[in-house]
Design an enzyme around this catalytic site. Structure first.
Site, PDB file in Angstrom:
ATOM      1  N   HIS A 129       0.872  -1.177   0.000  1.00  0.00           N
ATOM      2  CA  HIS A 129       0.000   0.000   0.000  1.00  0.00           C
ATOM      3  C   HIS A 129       0.913   1.232   0.000  1.00  0.00           C
ATOM      4  CE1 HIS A 129      -2.615   2.995   2.008  1.00  0.00           C
ATOM      5  NE2 HIS A 129      -3.646   2.251   1.643  1.00  0.00           N
ATOM      6  N   ASP A 206       3.435  -4.374   8.145  1.00  0.00           N
ATOM      7  CA  ASP A 206       2.202  -3.612   8.079  1.00  0.00           C
ATOM      8  C   ASP A 206       1.057  -4.616   8.237  1.00  0.00           C
ATOM      9  OD1 ASP A 206      -0.133  -2.414   7.259  1.00  0.00           O
ATOM     10  OD2 ASP A 206       0.701  -1.501   5.453  1.00  0.00           O
ATOM     11  N   GLN A 209      -4.100  -5.089   7.068  1.00  0.00           N
ATOM     12  CA  GLN A 209      -5.108  -5.991   6.496  1.00  0.00           C
ATOM     13  C   GLN A 209      -5.151  -7.342   7.186  1.00  0.00           C
ATOM     14  OE1 GLN A 209      -7.449  -5.297   4.382  1.00  0.00           O
ATOM     15  NE2 GLN A 209      -6.761  -3.265   3.779  1.00  0.00           N
ATOM     16  N   LYS A 232     -10.029  -1.340  10.912  1.00  0.00           N
ATOM     17  CA  LYS A 232     -10.171  -2.525  10.047  1.00  0.00           C
ATOM     18  C   LYS A 232     -10.599  -3.735  10.875  1.00  0.00           C
ATOM     19  CE  LYS A 232      -7.285  -0.966   6.439  1.00  0.00           C
ATOM     20  NZ  LYS A 232      -7.890   0.034   5.567  1.00  0.00           N
ATOM     21  N   CYS A 370      -4.931   2.430  -3.507  1.00  0.00           N
ATOM     22  CA  CYS A 370      -3.693   2.979  -2.918  1.00  0.00           C
ATOM     23  C   CYS A 370      -2.536   1.997  -3.076  1.00  0.00           C
ATOM     24  CB  CYS A 370      -3.867   3.343  -1.449  1.00  0.00           C
ATOM     25  SG  CYS A 370      -5.183   4.508  -1.154  1.00  0.00           S
TER      26      CYS A 370
HETATM   27  N1  C6P Z   1      -6.153   0.429   3.159  1.00  0.00           N
HETATM   28  C1  C6P Z   1      -7.971   0.017   1.632  1.00  0.00           C
HETATM   29  O1  C6P Z   1      -9.066   0.281   1.134  1.00  0.00           O
HETATM   30  P1  C6P Z   1      -4.878   3.870   7.303  1.00  0.00           P
HETATM   31  O2  C6P Z   1      -5.450   4.671   6.157  1.00  0.00           O
HETATM   32  O3  C6P Z   1      -3.740   4.571   7.964  1.00  0.00           O
HETATM   33  O4  C6P Z   1      -5.916   3.352   8.237  1.00  0.00           O
HETATM   34  O5  C6P Z   1      -4.290   2.530   6.637  1.00  0.00           O
HETATM   35  C2  C6P Z   1      -3.380   2.593   5.580  1.00  0.00           C
HETATM   36  C3  C6P Z   1      -3.103   1.232   5.051  1.00  0.00           C
HETATM   37  C4  C6P Z   1      -1.827   0.715   5.187  1.00  0.00           C
HETATM   38  N2  C6P Z   1      -1.525  -0.518   4.769  1.00  0.00           N
HETATM   39  C5  C6P Z   1      -2.437  -1.319   4.213  1.00  0.00           C
HETATM   40  C6  C6P Z   1      -2.048  -2.702   3.793  1.00  0.00           C
HETATM   41  C7  C6P Z   1      -3.745  -0.850   4.034  1.00  0.00           C
HETATM   42  O6  C6P Z   1      -4.647  -1.646   3.467  1.00  0.00           O
HETATM   43  C8  C6P Z   1      -4.095   0.448   4.453  1.00  0.00           C
HETATM   44  C9  C6P Z   1      -5.463   0.996   4.231  1.00  0.00           C
HETATM   45  C10 C6P Z   1      -7.518   0.793   2.844  1.00  0.00           C
HETATM   46  O7  C6P Z   1      -7.263  -0.876   1.197  1.00  0.00           O
HETATM   47  C11 C6P Z   1      -7.739   2.266   2.675  1.00  0.00           C
HETATM   48  S1  C6P Z   1      -6.681   2.974   1.469  1.00  0.00           S
END
Ligand code: C6P
Length: 412
Positions: A129, A206, A209, A232, A370
């Site tokens: 991401h 990270d 997910q 999440k 993203c």
């Molecule tokens: N992915 C998706 O629709 P935040 O925005 O800080 O809560 O998370 C960022 C982020 C970082 N790493 C991974 C693997 C992610 O999936 C995400 C967030 C969402 O896939 C929103 S872009």
């Protein structure tokens, strides 16, 4: 413990009663929520905690001698302990409460600014991401270190032999997601971590997910840093967690300066508080932190040992059904995958499919998710992404399949 099939089955209809939003109608149709990888829905057990906090405990923490402040502090620190327990961190002060995954990753990237130089290399996986790419690119710009990419194959799996080839004594950091948000691939993080440690590199995982699907044992993984966000995994937005091994967190400088992260302040010099406060400047998302703890409780009450097989069943069912649609291509067919399906229909823009599905009350995400480098790899602008949670049903998947067929008819 009872390990029969009956034990691992759970009553999805009963679970759905916990989620008030699932009673909503969208465009006159019952909401079918398949955008769980973007954010999960919130059960009433967590909503109640939020209402209770603002009704009965709202106060600033770590600052007041008054009862309300002490009660709020106890609840907030209690949530930290729940996180420590859930993720199996050795010390509660290794749990830093953040505003979310992005905050945690930037905090670590910033911390390495003075620890890298132009001879160093950092490895990022091709499956990341943007939140796990951009902060490291910025770090490399600041330090002169080189960013190298662990490549992926057509199935959406990392090529582990290439990873091993990239590792050297110059490698200082490896960052990889546990699960790809765009494809659902579950990465072999245990293997990635132990190979990185053989050359003395630290690993940042990270877990944005994976946290809703897999309960990781951070000590057993021996991971150096792990980040995730509450939203999440049935918690609120605006709060997350950074885990770091004590040795690393002590080495990294603070990310932000401000209240509560200090030991002594004079105009000549400031000394910093110990962990975890060194990284928690300013008034935090107190209610969010407490609700994060409640979300962890909620998910553990259901049980990750029951969530994972049920979601796998949904994934297999949906993959089977969708694959039968002519012209539909699924991106990400890794052997080890979670309940995310990214797909396109030949000649049709993903955005148009998403718009038609929304008219039917079905929420999916469309676009690059993203994760533009993944889209570039497949030479596509984006996909339609359906991501399933433990409160989804096969009947909802049937509605998705029917909706995709209808959209295909209308658009091609
Ligand atoms: N992915 C998706 O629709 P935040 O925005 O800080 O809560 O998370 C960022 C982020 C970082 N790493 C991974 C693997 C992610 O999936 C995400 C967030 C969402 O896939 C929103 S872009």
């Amino acid at each position: 413990m009872n390990n029969t099939i009956e034990h691992i089955k759970f009553n999805v209809d009963k679970i759905r009663e916990d989620f008030p939003i699932l009673n909503r109608k969208i465009n006159g149709k019952p909401l079918i929520y398949f955008d769980n990888a973007a954010t999960s829905q919130t059960p009433k057990q967590v909503i109640d905690v939020i209402v209770d906090y603002y009704s009965n405990y709202n106060a600033n923490i770590h600052r007041g001698v008054h009862t309300l402040s002490q009660e709020a502090t106890d609840l907030y620190e209690g949530a930290r302990l729940k996180l420590q327990n859930h993720f199996n961190a050795k010390h509660s002060y290794e749990i830093i409460l953040t505003s979310g995954t992005t905050h945690g990753l930037n905090l670590v990237a910033n911390g390495f600014s003075n620890l890298l130089d132009k001879n160093d290399e950092v490895l990022v996986s091709a499956l990341e991401h943007h939140s796990n790419i951009v902060p490291w690119q910025m770090l490399c710009e600041r330090t002169g270190a080189t960013l190298r990419v662990i490549p992926m194959n057509q199935e959406g799996e990392l090529i582990m032999s290439d990873y091993e080839g990239l590792l050297s004594e110059n490698t200082k950091l490896v960052f990889v997601n546990h699960i790809s948000n765009a494809l659902g691939t579950i990465n072999p993080i245990q293997d990635i971590i132990s190979k990185a440690h053989e050359v003395g590199a630290a690993v940042v995982v990270d877990g944005a997910q994976s946290c809703p699907h897999i309960k990781p044992d951070l000590q057993a993984l021996d991971v150096d840093f792990y980040v995730c966000g509450a939203h999440k995994m049935c918690g609120p937005t605006g709060v997350g967690m950074l885990y770091g091994k004590k040795e690393w967190l002590e080495k990294l400088p603070p990310y932000q300066g401000g209240g509560e992260m200090i030991d002594q302040v004079t105009f000549e010099k400031t000394t910093y508080a110990g962990l975890p406060h060194k990284f928690e400047a300013g008034t935090p998302n107190i209610c969010g932190g407490i609700a994060f703890g409640a979300a962890i409780d909620y998910m553990n009450d259901i049980g990750f040992d029951r969530i994972a097989p049920y979601e796998q069943e949904l994934l297999e069912y949906a993959t089977n059904q969708l694959s039968q649609i002519e012209g539909l291509k699924i991106y990400g067919t890794a052997k080890n995958k979670t309940s995310v399906i990214s797909f396109n229909i030949e000649g049709v823009h993903p955005y148009d499919i998403g718009t038609i599905l929304d008219k039917m009350g079905i929420a999916v995400r469309t676009g690059h998710h993203c994760a533009q480098p993944i889209m570039d790899y497949y030479k596509i602008p984006g996909t339609v992404r359906a991501s399933f949670a433990f409160y989804n049903t096969k009947a909802e998947i049937d509605a998705l399949v029917a909706g995709v067929k209808k959209a295909k008819m209308m658009l091609s």
